[in-house]
Design an enzyme around this catalytic site. Structure first.
Site, mmCIF file in Angstrom:
data_model
loop_
_atom_site.group_PDB
_atom_site.id
_atom_site.type_symbol
_atom_site.label_atom_id
_atom_site.label_comp_id
_atom_site.label_asym_id
_atom_site.label_seq_id
_atom_site.Cartn_x
_atom_site.Cartn_y
_atom_site.Cartn_z
ATOM 1 N N ARG A 1 -41.008 35.846 -3.933
ATOM 2 C CA ARG A 1 -39.591 35.462 -3.864
ATOM 3 C C ARG A 1 -38.803 35.772 -5.127
ATOM 4 O O ARG A 1 -37.645 36.173 -5.056
ATOM 5 C CB ARG A 1 -39.490 33.976 -3.573
ATOM 6 C CG ARG A 1 -39.882 33.699 -2.164
ATOM 7 C CD ARG A 1 -39.778 32.240 -1.838
ATOM 8 N NE ARG A 1 -40.161 32.081 -0.448
ATOM 9 C CZ ARG A 1 -40.417 30.927 0.124
ATOM 10 N NH1 ARG A 1 -40.352 29.809 -0.577
ATOM 11 N NH2 ARG A 1 -40.739 30.874 1.391
ATOM 12 N N THR B 1 -35.452 31.468 7.029
ATOM 13 C CA THR B 1 -36.863 31.544 6.628
ATOM 14 C C THR B 1 -37.332 32.968 6.339
ATOM 15 O O THR B 1 -36.892 33.939 6.959
ATOM 16 C CB THR B 1 -37.782 30.937 7.711
ATOM 17 O OG1 THR B 1 -39.138 31.176 7.332
ATOM 18 C CG2 THR B 1 -37.570 31.552 9.077
ATOM 19 N N GLU B 2 -38.279 33.026 5.397
ATOM 20 C CA GLU B 2 -38.950 34.280 5.091
ATOM 21 C C GLU B 2 -39.697 34.791 6.325
ATOM 22 O O GLU B 2 -40.042 35.968 6.410
ATOM 23 C CB GLU B 2 -39.954 33.977 3.974
ATOM 24 C CG GLU B 2 -40.421 35.137 3.195
ATOM 25 C CD GLU B 2 -41.165 34.643 1.950
ATOM 26 O OE1 GLU B 2 -40.503 34.120 1.044
ATOM 27 O OE2 GLU B 2 -42.388 34.774 1.921
ATOM 28 N N ALA C 1 -45.896 14.857 1.998
ATOM 29 C CA ALA C 1 -46.870 14.447 0.983
ATOM 30 C C ALA C 1 -47.114 12.945 1.062
ATOM 31 O O ALA C 1 -48.257 12.477 1.079
ATOM 32 C CB ALA C 1 -46.362 14.830 -0.412
ATOM 33 N N HIS D 1 -34.019 26.619 -4.242
ATOM 34 C CA HIS D 1 -34.884 26.227 -3.137
ATOM 35 C C HIS D 1 -35.999 25.270 -3.509
ATOM 36 O O HIS D 1 -36.253 24.302 -2.818
ATOM 37 C CB HIS D 1 -35.480 27.508 -2.558
ATOM 38 C CG HIS D 1 -36.314 27.307 -1.335
ATOM 39 N ND1 HIS D 1 -35.816 26.718 -0.196
ATOM 40 C CD2 HIS D 1 -37.611 27.629 -1.064
ATOM 41 C CE1 HIS D 1 -36.778 26.677 0.727
ATOM 42 N NE2 HIS D 1 -37.878 27.212 0.220
ATOM 43 N N GLY E 1 -41.966 11.825 3.257
ATOM 44 C CA GLY E 1 -42.080 13.242 3.620
ATOM 45 C C GLY E 1 -43.540 13.580 3.900
ATOM 46 O O GLY E 1 -44.393 12.698 4.038
ATOM 47 N N GLN F 1 -37.333 27.851 -8.231
ATOM 48 C CA GLN F 1 -37.317 29.017 -7.340
ATOM 49 C C GLN F 1 -35.999 29.196 -6.597
ATOM 50 O O GLN F 1 -35.488 28.245 -6.004
ATOM 51 C CB GLN F 1 -38.432 28.875 -6.301
ATOM 52 C CG GLN F 1 -38.446 29.995 -5.282
ATOM 53 C CD GLN F 1 -39.730 29.986 -4.464
ATOM 54 O OE1 GLN F 1 -39.824 29.278 -3.477
ATOM 55 N NE2 GLN F 1 -40.710 30.746 -4.883
ATOM 56 N N ARG G 1 -43.644 29.934 -6.675
ATOM 57 C CA ARG G 1 -44.452 29.524 -5.521
ATOM 58 C C ARG G 1 -44.385 30.570 -4.425
ATOM 59 O O ARG G 1 -43.327 31.139 -4.171
ATOM 60 C CB ARG G 1 -43.914 28.198 -4.973
ATOM 61 C CG ARG G 1 -44.520 27.811 -3.652
ATOM 62 C CD ARG G 1 -44.077 26.454 -3.185
ATOM 63 N NE ARG G 1 -42.737 26.397 -2.650
ATOM 64 C CZ ARG G 1 -42.392 26.733 -1.409
ATOM 65 N NH1 ARG G 1 -43.290 27.192 -0.562
ATOM 66 N NH2 ARG G 1 -41.137 26.625 -1.012
HETATM 67 C C1 FAD Z 1 -34.915 24.509 4.198
HETATM 68 C C2 FAD Z 1 -36.314 24.501 3.648
HETATM 69 C C3 FAD Z 1 -37.317 25.218 4.274
HETATM 70 C C4 FAD Z 1 -38.624 25.214 3.761
HETATM 71 N N1 FAD Z 1 -39.603 25.929 4.406
HETATM 72 C C5 FAD Z 1 -40.871 25.870 3.940
HETATM 73 C C6 FAD Z 1 -41.938 26.527 4.636
HETATM 74 O O1 FAD Z 1 -41.742 27.128 5.688
HETATM 75 N N2 FAD Z 1 -43.181 26.454 4.138
HETATM 76 C C7 FAD Z 1 -43.456 25.765 2.979
HETATM 77 O O2 FAD Z 1 -44.598 25.728 2.571
HETATM 78 N N3 FAD Z 1 -42.464 25.121 2.314
HETATM 79 C C8 FAD Z 1 -41.194 25.154 2.772
HETATM 80 N N4 FAD Z 1 -40.198 24.491 2.095
HETATM 81 C C9 FAD Z 1 -40.551 23.627 0.971
HETATM 82 C C10 FAD Z 1 -41.124 22.333 1.494
HETATM 83 O O3 FAD Z 1 -40.591 22.035 2.751
HETATM 84 C C11 FAD Z 1 -40.826 21.166 0.554
HETATM 85 O O4 FAD Z 1 -41.222 21.498 -0.736
HETATM 86 C C12 FAD Z 1 -41.607 19.952 1.019
HETATM 87 O O5 FAD Z 1 -41.326 19.679 2.366
HETATM 88 C C13 FAD Z 1 -41.344 18.721 0.186
HETATM 89 O O6 FAD Z 1 -42.081 17.664 0.773
HETATM 90 P P1 FAD Z 1 -42.256 16.288 0.047
HETATM 91 O O7 FAD Z 1 -43.117 15.437 0.908
HETATM 92 O O8 FAD Z 1 -42.654 16.516 -1.337
HETATM 93 O O9 FAD Z 1 -40.765 15.710 0.022
HETATM 94 P P2 FAD Z 1 -39.677 15.495 1.177
HETATM 95 O O10 FAD Z 1 -40.102 15.967 2.489
HETATM 96 O O11 FAD Z 1 -38.391 15.976 0.621
HETATM 97 O O12 FAD Z 1 -39.626 13.921 1.276
HETATM 98 C C14 FAD Z 1 -39.149 13.137 0.214
HETATM 99 C C15 FAD Z 1 -39.185 11.706 0.653
HETATM 100 O O13 FAD Z 1 -38.884 10.892 -0.468
HETATM 101 C C16 FAD Z 1 -37.964 9.906 -0.101
HETATM 102 N N5 FAD Z 1 -37.226 9.539 -1.300
HETATM 103 C C17 FAD Z 1 -36.589 10.327 -2.183
HETATM 104 N N6 FAD Z 1 -36.042 9.590 -3.151
HETATM 105 C C18 FAD Z 1 -36.373 8.310 -2.905
HETATM 106 C C19 FAD Z 1 -36.103 7.078 -3.531
HETATM 107 N N7 FAD Z 1 -35.380 6.988 -4.645
HETATM 108 N N8 FAD Z 1 -36.585 5.952 -2.968
HETATM 109 C C20 FAD Z 1 -37.306 5.988 -1.824
HETATM 110 N N9 FAD Z 1 -37.582 7.127 -1.183
HETATM 111 C C21 FAD Z 1 -37.121 8.271 -1.723
HETATM 112 C C22 FAD Z 1 -37.122 10.516 0.990
HETATM 113 O O14 FAD Z 1 -36.598 9.504 1.809
HETATM 114 C C23 FAD Z 1 -38.173 11.341 1.723
HETATM 115 O O15 FAD Z 1 -38.815 10.558 2.685
HETATM 116 C C24 FAD Z 1 -38.905 24.484 2.598
HETATM 117 C C25 FAD Z 1 -37.906 23.754 1.965
HETATM 118 C C26 FAD Z 1 -36.613 23.785 2.470
HETATM 119 C C27 FAD Z 1 -35.548 23.020 1.725
#
Ligand code: FAD
Length: 579
Positions: A285, A253-254, A17, A351, A15, A239, A393
């Site tokens: 929120r 979306t907000e 991060a 969320h 993702g 949240q 958040r």
């Molecule tokens: C619908 C929606 C809309 C949002 N809109 C916003 C916004 O507009 N602005 C904002 O700031 N935030 C927003 N958020 C929140 C934000 O998008 C998320 O908190 C953020 O994208 C999470 O990113 P991440 O990199 O932590 O994880 P993710 O993007 O969820 O990525 C997780 C990764 O981990 C991998 N993974 C998981 N488990 C395993 C495992 N066991 N083994 C190997 N790989 C694994 C998955 O394959 C994936 O690649 C939104 C969230 C949602 C659900």
């Protein structure tokens, strides 16, 4: 069959991060870096983020990182660590420009700057009304971030193991030495031996029945860490986003409210004026989600039902098609409602996890109140708790958290890897996992995992949701423990090895059960209301006793033990929170 691989650095999760960390590992230091992801990276939940990423660029009006920090601290209900928040808001400006330089196609102002729009809880002059701070690419900001970061990872020679599910983290002699992963296509186990690991596996909204989160958001990172003795921080703070599509939970979306959409009850009344006179529909929120619940409870849901309207009709077709195209599409497809002409039926949806694996501002996993780190173990993104979001958040601050702390953790990991040698592997590193997988496959008859999952999700939604009280949370704890016992006899119908998603769903259910238990136990323990944790039996915030972070550990007998660590306060003394 067991395969072994060796890398300098491993990132679990493709993702926002994880990929930001991987770019910094590979680009600056040329370390051998692999990203292991259970999904193809650009399918990660980050791709669903619509509204934008917060940064005080001040492109359309005066704005400052200090104002952003104030809003974030207030939004967190004073539980966020202020040093970390200051770091995030300061680095926000630079990191957004870095994303632009990497090629991210932001929406533009007429004079070509990055466009910005208002978002909940973001204000000018520390509380004087909405400010335009959210940088966006229409309503596809997360999608664009993922594509941009993925391209940059490829450019820098990051290696990807797609559709590999990490099932354990290896700790030996007090440090982290890699992970064990299950290859989805073959059913083989892989030992990834490395100097360091960054857990960036995203959120775990799937512990609730109505959620905006993807099916894959099962909290695998925090769950494996928890089972290896790492505490989880502030898990009671979950949240609920005010506007999910009724019954489906899909997020609206907000940004819709940022563009001027308003919430209305059954009488057509713009009820947020009563709950948050200054910020109205753009209050934070937790405040808006509670107001919606209150309206529904008092019989002002639409037709007395459990939803209200989000009305964007007077924004006009042009604004909706240009700035909110995907949202308009969702509504037409899933609801048969055209937001240009009709209001959208919405209800709060689970969320975002404010809690998670405790880290410092460099992404190092920290296990106690003295700042003790586990050498080589990092976490970033929604999986981690830095803590910049505290009790609640603000919108746009998660995408920001991903890139700021993805980058910082990548940089720190790179330094660590340049110094460290490869530690020795624990004896027989796949033993525990292989035994559990075999056990799951050997059960001949029993309950399907989906039944347990549904019961878990309904219980968490009913008793550990927007409003909570002692009796309900005790029931939830009992239920989760009952489900954990029943889990011992769940049956996996598919006994094969290739693409056995049945088996993996059963595995993920175990993660959900562990995380739900810690969430409920932490919520039951915190006897106050703060941010998203809203207790009917303790309706007030209690700074005297509860201005502290929760650290929850899984005991050897499977129960949950609670400890605490202090909140870092620098310049903003806790005050009452009014919007
Ligand atoms: C619908 C929606 C809309 C949002 N809109 C916003 C916004 O507009 N602005 C904002 O700031 N935030 C927003 N958020 C929140 C934000 O998008 C998320 O908190 C953020 O994208 C999470 O990113 P991440 O990199 O932590 O994880 P993710 O993007 O969820 O990525 C997780 C990764 O981990 C991998 N993974 C998981 N488990 C395993 C495992 N066991 N083994 C190997 N790989 C694994 C998955 O394959 C994936 O690649 C939104 C969230 C949602 C659900």
């Amino acid at each position: 069959m067991i395969h072994t691989h060796t890398y300098d650095a491993l990132v679990v999760g493709g993702g926002g991060a994880g990929m930001m960390a991987a770019i910094y590992l590979s680009r600056e230091s040329r370390l051998r870096t692999a990203v292991i992801s259970k999904l193809y990276p650009t399918r990660s939940h980050t791709g669903a983020a619509q509204g934008g990423i917060g940064a005080a660029l001040g492109n359309l009006e005066e704005d400052h990182p200090e104002w952003h920090a104030f809003d974030t601290v207030k939004g967190s209900d004073y539980l966020g660590d202020q040093d970390a928040i200051e770091t995030m808001c300061r680095e926000a400006v630079d990191v957004v420009i870095e994303l632009e330089h990497m090629g991210l196609p932001f929406s533009r102002t007429p004079d070509g700057k990055i466009a910005q729009r208002p978002f909940g809880g973001h204000t000018h002059h520390q509380g004087q009304g909405p400010v335009r701070r959210s940088c966006y690419a229409a309503d596809r900001t997360g999608h664009m971030i993922l594509q941009t970061l993925y391209q940059n990872c490829i450019k820098n020679g990051v290696e990807f193991f797609d559709e590999f599910q990490v099932v354990d983290v290896m700790l030996a002699e007090g440090r982290c030495v890699g992970v064990v992963a299950y290859e989805v296509a073959t059913g083989d186990l892989h030992v990834f031996h490395s100097k360091s690991v960054n857990l960036a596996t995203g959120g775990f909204g799937r512990i609730f029945s109505i959620t905006s989160n993807a099916h894959a958001n099962t909290g695998d990172g925090p769950a494996v860490a928890l089972r290896r003795g790492i505490p989880l921080e502030d898990m009671e703070f979950y949240q609920f986003h005010p506007t999910g599509i009724y019954k489906m939970g899909i997020l609206i979306t907000e940004g819709v409210r940022g563009e001027g959409g308003v919430l209305r009850n059954d009488y057509g009344e713009r009820f947020m004026e009563r709950y948050a006179p200054t910020m109205k529909d753009l209050a934070s929120r937790d405040v808006v989600a509670r107001a919606i619940y209150q309206e529904m409870r008092e019989g002002r849901g639409i037709n007395g039902k459990r939803y209200v309207y989000l009305d964007a009709t007077y924004l006009g077709a042009e604004v909706i098609e240009q700035k909110l195209p995907d949202i308009a599409d969702f509504c037409r497809t899933y609801l048969g409602v055209d937001p240009v002409h009709e209001p959208m039926p919405i209800q709060p949806t689970a969320h975002y996890a404010m809690g998670g694996i405790p880290t410092n501002v460099d992404g190092c996993v920290v296990i106690d109140d003295r700042g003790t780190v586990v050498p080589g173990l990092y976490a970033a993104g929604e999986t981690a708790c830095v803590s910049v979001h505290g009790g609640n958040r603000l919108g746009t601050n998660s995408l920001l958290d991903l890139v700021v702390f993805g980058r910082r953790s990548g940089l720190h990991m790179a330094e660590f890897c340049l110094e460290a040698d490869l530690g020795s592997l624990p004896e027989n590193p796949t033993r525990d996992v292989a035994a559990e997988l075999e056990r799951l496959l050997s059960v001949a008859a029993g309950e399907p995992p989906a039944r347990l999952r549904q019961e878990l999700q309904d219980t968490m939604m009913d008793f550990v949701g927007v409003f909570r009280e002692e009796e309900g949370m005790r029931q939830a704890m009992d239920k989760v423990r009952e489900l954990k016992r029943r889990y011992e006899a769940v049956v996996v119908m598919d006994k094969g090895r290739r693409f056995n998603t049945d088996l993996l769903e059963a595995w993920e259910l175990r993660n959900l059960l562990d995380l739900a238990e810690v969430t409920a136990a932490s919520a039951l323990n915190r006897k106050e209301s703060r941010g998203a944790h809203s207790r009917e039996d303790f309706p007030n915030r209690d700074d005297e006793n509860w201005l502290k972070h929760t650290l929850a550990v899984q005991d050897v007998d499977g129960g949950v033990r609670i400890d605490y660590k202090p909140v870092t306060i620098t310049q903003f003394e806790p005050k009452e929170r009014v919007y």
